[in-house]
Design an enzyme around this catalytic site. Structure first.
Site, PDB file in Angstrom:
ATOM      1  N   TYR A  32     -82.776  26.044 -26.730  1.00 52.12           N
ATOM      2  CA  TYR A  32     -82.631  27.213 -27.136  1.00 52.12           C
ATOM      3  C   TYR A  32     -82.107  28.047 -26.120  1.00 52.12           C
ATOM      4  O   TYR A  32     -82.325  29.105 -25.757  1.00 52.12           O
ATOM      5  CB  TYR A  32     -84.206  27.892 -27.527  1.00 52.12           C
ATOM      6  CG  TYR A  32     -83.846  28.884 -28.518  1.00 52.12           C
ATOM      7  CD1 TYR A  32     -83.648  28.226 -29.950  1.00 52.12           C
ATOM      8  CD2 TYR A  32     -83.717  30.142 -28.618  1.00 52.12           C
ATOM      9  CE1 TYR A  32     -83.378  29.179 -31.017  1.00 52.12           C
ATOM     10  CE2 TYR A  32     -83.357  30.929 -29.825  1.00 52.12           C
ATOM     11  CZ  TYR A  32     -83.318  30.310 -30.884  1.00 52.12           C
ATOM     12  OH  TYR A  32     -83.139  31.396 -32.085  1.00 52.12           O
ATOM     13  N   HIS A  37     -78.774  29.693 -19.026  1.00 48.82           N
ATOM     14  CA  HIS A  37     -78.354  28.376 -18.919  1.00 48.82           C
ATOM     15  C   HIS A  37     -76.961  27.788 -18.953  1.00 48.82           C
ATOM     16  O   HIS A  37     -76.718  27.023 -18.111  1.00 48.82           O
ATOM     17  CB  HIS A  37     -78.986  27.706 -20.535  1.00 48.82           C
ATOM     18  CG  HIS A  37     -80.302  27.902 -20.682  1.00 48.82           C
ATOM     19  ND1 HIS A  37     -80.871  28.531 -21.814  1.00 48.82           N
ATOM     20  CD2 HIS A  37     -81.425  27.436 -20.167  1.00 48.82           C
ATOM     21  CE1 HIS A  37     -82.046  28.411 -21.927  1.00 48.82           C
ATOM     22  NE2 HIS A  37     -82.428  27.715 -20.563  1.00 48.82           N
TER      23      HIS A  37
HETATM   24  P1  AMP Z   1     -85.900  26.965 -19.431  1.00 51.34           P
HETATM   25  O1  AMP Z   1     -85.193  26.297 -20.644  1.00 51.34           O
HETATM   26  O2  AMP Z   1     -86.344  28.246 -19.668  1.00 51.34           O
HETATM   27  O3  AMP Z   1     -86.899  26.076 -18.741  1.00 51.34           O
HETATM   28  O4  AMP Z   1     -84.739  27.057 -18.212  1.00 51.34           O
HETATM   29  C1  AMP Z   1     -84.044  26.021 -17.695  1.00 51.34           C
HETATM   30  C2  AMP Z   1     -83.220  26.632 -16.492  1.00 51.34           C
HETATM   31  O5  AMP Z   1     -82.447  27.697 -16.666  1.00 51.34           O
HETATM   32  C3  AMP Z   1     -84.333  26.886 -15.485  1.00 51.34           C
HETATM   33  O6  AMP Z   1     -83.526  26.567 -14.123  1.00 51.34           O
HETATM   34  C4  AMP Z   1     -84.269  28.386 -15.589  1.00 51.34           C
HETATM   35  O7  AMP Z   1     -84.555  28.962 -14.188  1.00 51.34           O
HETATM   36  C5  AMP Z   1     -82.902  28.672 -15.768  1.00 51.34           C
HETATM   37  N1  AMP Z   1     -82.642  30.136 -16.421  1.00 51.34           N
HETATM   38  C6  AMP Z   1     -83.533  30.479 -17.389  1.00 51.34           C
HETATM   39  N2  AMP Z   1     -83.072  31.797 -17.813  1.00 51.34           N
HETATM   40  C7  AMP Z   1     -82.150  32.326 -17.025  1.00 51.34           C
HETATM   41  C8  AMP Z   1     -81.543  33.400 -16.505  1.00 51.34           C
HETATM   42  N3  AMP Z   1     -81.772  34.405 -17.309  1.00 51.34           N
HETATM   43  N4  AMP Z   1     -80.696  33.407 -15.445  1.00 51.34           N
HETATM   44  C9  AMP Z   1     -80.555  32.444 -14.975  1.00 51.34           C
HETATM   45  N5  AMP Z   1     -81.364  31.122 -15.032  1.00 51.34           N
HETATM   46  C10 AMP Z   1     -81.888  30.969 -16.093  1.00 51.34           C
END
Ligand code: AMP
Length: 282
Positions: A32, A37
């Site tokens: 998503y 990301h």
């Molecule tokens: P997730 O899909 O939420 O598990 O996130 C996957 C990766 O994206 C993780 O390393 C998160 O820290 C990074 N991530 C999610 N949201 C952000 C954001 N707003 N800024 C930077 N990195 C993000």
């Protein structure tokens, strides 16, 4: 962009690239996708020749009363966003491919660092995260993996896992990507109603206010954290879980605030749990 559903397919796809000496980056996600990301992908491309993005909603890191079932999933949308940004391979396994039929008996646990802050409120969460990330590292065998500062405690734990368990790879952590009004981007923001979306600004605003006080010379950790807590506690529609100021090396409170100190917060806005943080000197 190729979509690979199994470890065997992924390993076959990477074999040639590895033999050709290409540097491989891994960007683990739960899909998503949003700009946060995609910024990890940009960073990955700077550190490697080839980018693998994993998209997997890992059941092991969700508590029994958490949002595993309703977590947003849309692989077609993700692929349409990841391809143009330069992802070479999307690895999107299902639960059976990742965990098989047997219950996982061996996991990665980091009690000292994982049972506080987010881990205190989400028992077992980081054990689930570290376990799936260790598996992804072994499946992809990347030269570098990229994580976001948004999940500050997670990034810190992964760095420690790589060091303590001698994974032969680099970890890169990239800054938080925010909406124009300051809200940290998150796949979970889609849960927010328009009133909740407004209420959620209290998180980034309280952190920015503390950072402003730090810039003006405030170094007292008690005073800085009290300011964040009182802003969060007085915000309508926001239920604070924690606000802490910590040293990013050990998650202990520093004696006095410094440029590396991190203020991290977690709060519920309605049924949605949000996190945010700031590095005071950045
Ligand atoms: P997730 O899909 O939420 O598990 O996130 C996957 C990766 O994206 C993780 O390393 C998160 O820290 C990074 N991530 C999610 N949201 C952000 C954001 N707003 N800024 C930077 N990195 C993000």
């Amino acid at each position: 962009l190729e979509i690979l559903r199994t470890r065997a397919e992924l390993q076959a796809a990477l074999r040639g690239d590895r033999a050709a000496g290409k540097r491989i980056a891994l960007v683990p996600t739960m899909g998503y996708l949003h700009e946060g990301h995609l910024a990890l992908v940009d960073s990955a491309k700077q550190h490697a020749d080839l980018v693998v993005m994993s998209i997997y909603v890992n059941p092991l890191q969700f508590g029994p009363s958490e949002d595993l079932a309703r977590y947003p999933r849309d692989l077609d949308r993700d692929v349409a966003m990841a391809g143009p940004r330069g992802v070479d391979y999307v690895f999107a396994p299902d639960d059976h491919e990742m965990y098989g039929d047997l219950e996982t008996a061996v996991t990665v646990h980091a009690p000292k660092l994982a049972d506080r802050m987010c881990g205190h409120f989400r028992p077992g969460h980081f054990e689930g995260v570290l376990t799936v990330v260790a598996k992804l590292f072994n499946i992809v065998r990347p030269d570098v993996a990229v994580f976001g500062q948004k999940d500050f405690q997670q990034a810190m734990l992964i760095r420690r896992m790589v060091r303590d368990l001698s994974f032969d790879m680099d970890i890169v952590v990239t800054p938080i990507v925010r909406e124009a009004d300051g809200l940290a981007m998150s796949s979970r923001n889609i849960y927010l109603s328009s009133e909740e979306r407004t209420a959620a600004l209290a998180l980034s605003q309280s952190l920015r206010a503390a950072q402003e006080q730090y810039r003006e010379g405030e170094r007292n950790v008690h005073w800085l954290i009290t300011s964040v807590r009182s802003m969060l506690q007085s915000a309508q529609g926001v239920s604070m879980q924690y606000a802490e100021i910590v040293d990013p090396q050990n998650l202990e409170a520093p004696a006095i605030a410094n440029d590396d100190s991190v203020i991290a917060v977690a709060a519920f806005v309605g049924k949605t749990r949000l996190i945010d943080n700031v590095i005071l000197g950045k």
